[in-house]
Design a protein around this motif. Structure first.
Motif, PDB file in Angstrom:
ATOM      1  N   LEU A 100     -21.853  15.765   7.653  1.00  0.00           N
ATOM      2  CA  LEU A 100     -23.182  15.931   7.062  1.00  0.00           C
ATOM      3  C   LEU A 100     -23.151  15.641   5.566  1.00  0.00           C
ATOM      4  N   ALA A 101     -21.988  15.847   4.935  1.00  0.00           N
ATOM      5  CA  ALA A 101     -21.867  15.599   3.498  1.00  0.00           C
ATOM      6  C   ALA A 101     -22.220  14.152   3.160  1.00  0.00           C
TER       7      ALA A 101
ATOM      8  N   ARG B 260     -24.480  12.330   4.676  1.00  0.00           N
ATOM      9  CA  ARG B 260     -25.946  12.224   4.667  1.00  0.00           C
ATOM     10  C   ARG B 260     -26.527  12.823   3.385  1.00  0.00           C
ATOM     11  N   LEU B 261     -25.914  13.887   2.915  1.00  0.00           N
ATOM     12  CA  LEU B 261     -26.427  14.549   1.721  1.00  0.00           C
ATOM     13  C   LEU B 261     -26.284  13.676   0.476  1.00  0.00           C
TER      14      LEU B 261
ATOM     15  N   HIS C  98     -33.710  12.567   2.516  1.00  0.00           N
ATOM     16  CA  HIS C  98     -33.402  13.897   3.026  1.00  0.00           C
ATOM     17  C   HIS C  98     -32.873  13.780   4.457  1.00  0.00           C
ATOM     18  N   PRO C  99     -31.779  14.475   4.791  1.00  0.00           N
ATOM     19  CA  PRO C  99     -31.216  14.355   6.146  1.00  0.00           C
ATOM     20  C   PRO C  99     -32.209  14.664   7.260  1.00  0.00           C
TER      21      PRO C  99
ATOM     22  N   CYS D 171     -29.326  23.788  12.761  1.00  0.00           N
ATOM     23  CA  CYS D 171     -28.976  24.479  11.518  1.00  0.00           C
ATOM     24  C   CYS D 171     -28.188  25.756  11.776  1.00  0.00           C
TER      25      CYS D 171
ATOM     26  N   TRP E 268     -32.509  25.811   6.693  1.00  0.00           N
ATOM     27  CA  TRP E 268     -31.841  24.649   6.114  1.00  0.00           C
ATOM     28  C   TRP E 268     -31.312  24.970   4.720  1.00  0.00           C
ATOM     29  N   ARG E 269     -32.147  25.610   3.887  1.00  0.00           N
ATOM     30  CA  ARG E 269     -31.708  25.959   2.533  1.00  0.00           C
ATOM     31  C   ARG E 269     -30.556  26.959   2.560  1.00  0.00           C
TER      32      ARG E 269
ATOM     33  N   LEU F 195     -27.400  25.138   3.798  1.00  0.00           N
ATOM     34  CA  LEU F 195     -26.780  24.253   2.807  1.00  0.00           C
ATOM     35  C   LEU F 195     -25.981  25.038   1.773  1.00  0.00           C
TER      36      LEU F 195
ATOM     37  N   ALA G 149     -22.098  24.207   1.241  1.00  0.00           N
ATOM     38  CA  ALA G 149     -21.514  23.864  -0.052  1.00  0.00           C
ATOM     39  C   ALA G 149     -20.444  24.853  -0.464  1.00  0.00           C
TER      40      ALA G 149
END
Length: 267
Positions: free
Chosen positions: A93-94, A96-97, A102-103, A168, A255-256, A259, A263
């Protein structure tokens, strides 16, 4: 990326997604074949109704209902949670980020782009069968066909957002696939996919009317087969889009939060 830039890039995302769907057309065929359960239920319920109608359904009504179910399922289906779960677990996924899109928009484009391939495979046979044996039970009100289009959009969006929510969840658990398995158990039973919703006992039906599963599929089928007048269809559409809004808010929140966790663990 701004909303305007995203809109400009979206056609390119659709082309890429369609190219991938064509490249993996064998996988797409398997997906279509995996959604033929309504045709199995068509054979089962018409056999059961051979001697006498069940509720408001005789053999002709069951044929129309389950052909409509098959068509709606092809239009509203989405399986993006598989890819999300895989990419989150494997850290890809990194990548895509790092892209300017936006993914979630990218996943949305890939899901939309897969629909034409499913229609090419499944709809011709279903449409012919519907025209021959199912059209007698079809809705004939043009206003309700507009409502049907709105219900299809709502069903697809709600299904997509449920996929996002389950995908998610992989931010927080080792794999979210079992969550989707559990969701699908309720979906198969409560959405009208295997059994028309109005065949359930009234008290149970009253509960189903407020759950999201029916609005992923059953509402569109009911409008397509003329089960509702304009007022009833509008009231049910309001509930459906209410669920869409709730699912969207939930998706943005998880999602927030996800993430932040991704991270923190070096994703």
């Amino acid at each position: 990326m701004s909303a305007r830039a995203t809109l400009r890039a979206f056609p390119a995302l659709l082309r890429v997604g369609f190219s991938e769907a064509v490249a993996y057309r064998a996988e797409m065929l398997v997906w279509v074949l995996a959604t033929t359960m309504p045709l199995v239920m068509l054979a089962l319920w018409t056999a059961v109704a051979r001697d006498a109608p069940i509720g408001n359904y005789g053999q002709a009504q069951f044929v129309a209902y389950f052909l409509a179910t098959f068509i709606v399922r092809q239009l509203s289906g989405c399986w993006v949670f598989w890819e999300m779960n895989f990419e989150i677990r494997n850290g890809t996924l990194a990548m895509r980020l790092l892209r300017p899109i936006h993914p979630l928009w990218a996943y949305t484009a890939e899901s939309i782009a897969a629909i034409p391939m499913r229609l090419v495979v499944s709809l011709p046979a279903a449409a012919i069968a519907w025209f021959v044996v199912g059209r007698a039970s079809a809705n004939r009100d043009p206003v309700l066909w507009v409502a049907w289009l709105a219900s299809i959009a709502g069903a697809w969006l709600l299904t997509l957002l449920v996929n996002f929510l389950v995908g998610c969840a992989a931010f927080f658990v080792e794999s979210s696939l079992k969550l989707m398995d559990a969701w699908l158990v309720f979906f198969f039973v409560l959405s009208g996919y295997l059994v028309p919703v109005d065949l359930f006992p009234p008290r149970f039906r009253a509960v189903i009317d407020w759950l999201p599963f029916r609005f992923q599929l059953g509402l569109s089928v009911e409008i397509m087969t003329g089960a509702h007048d304009r007022a009833a269809a509008l009231a049910l559409l309001e509930r459906q889009w209410g669920w869409v809004v709730l699912a969207l808010v939930g998706t943005m929140w998880i999602w927030r939060r996800g993430l932040e966790r991704f991270a923190a663990y070096g994703g």
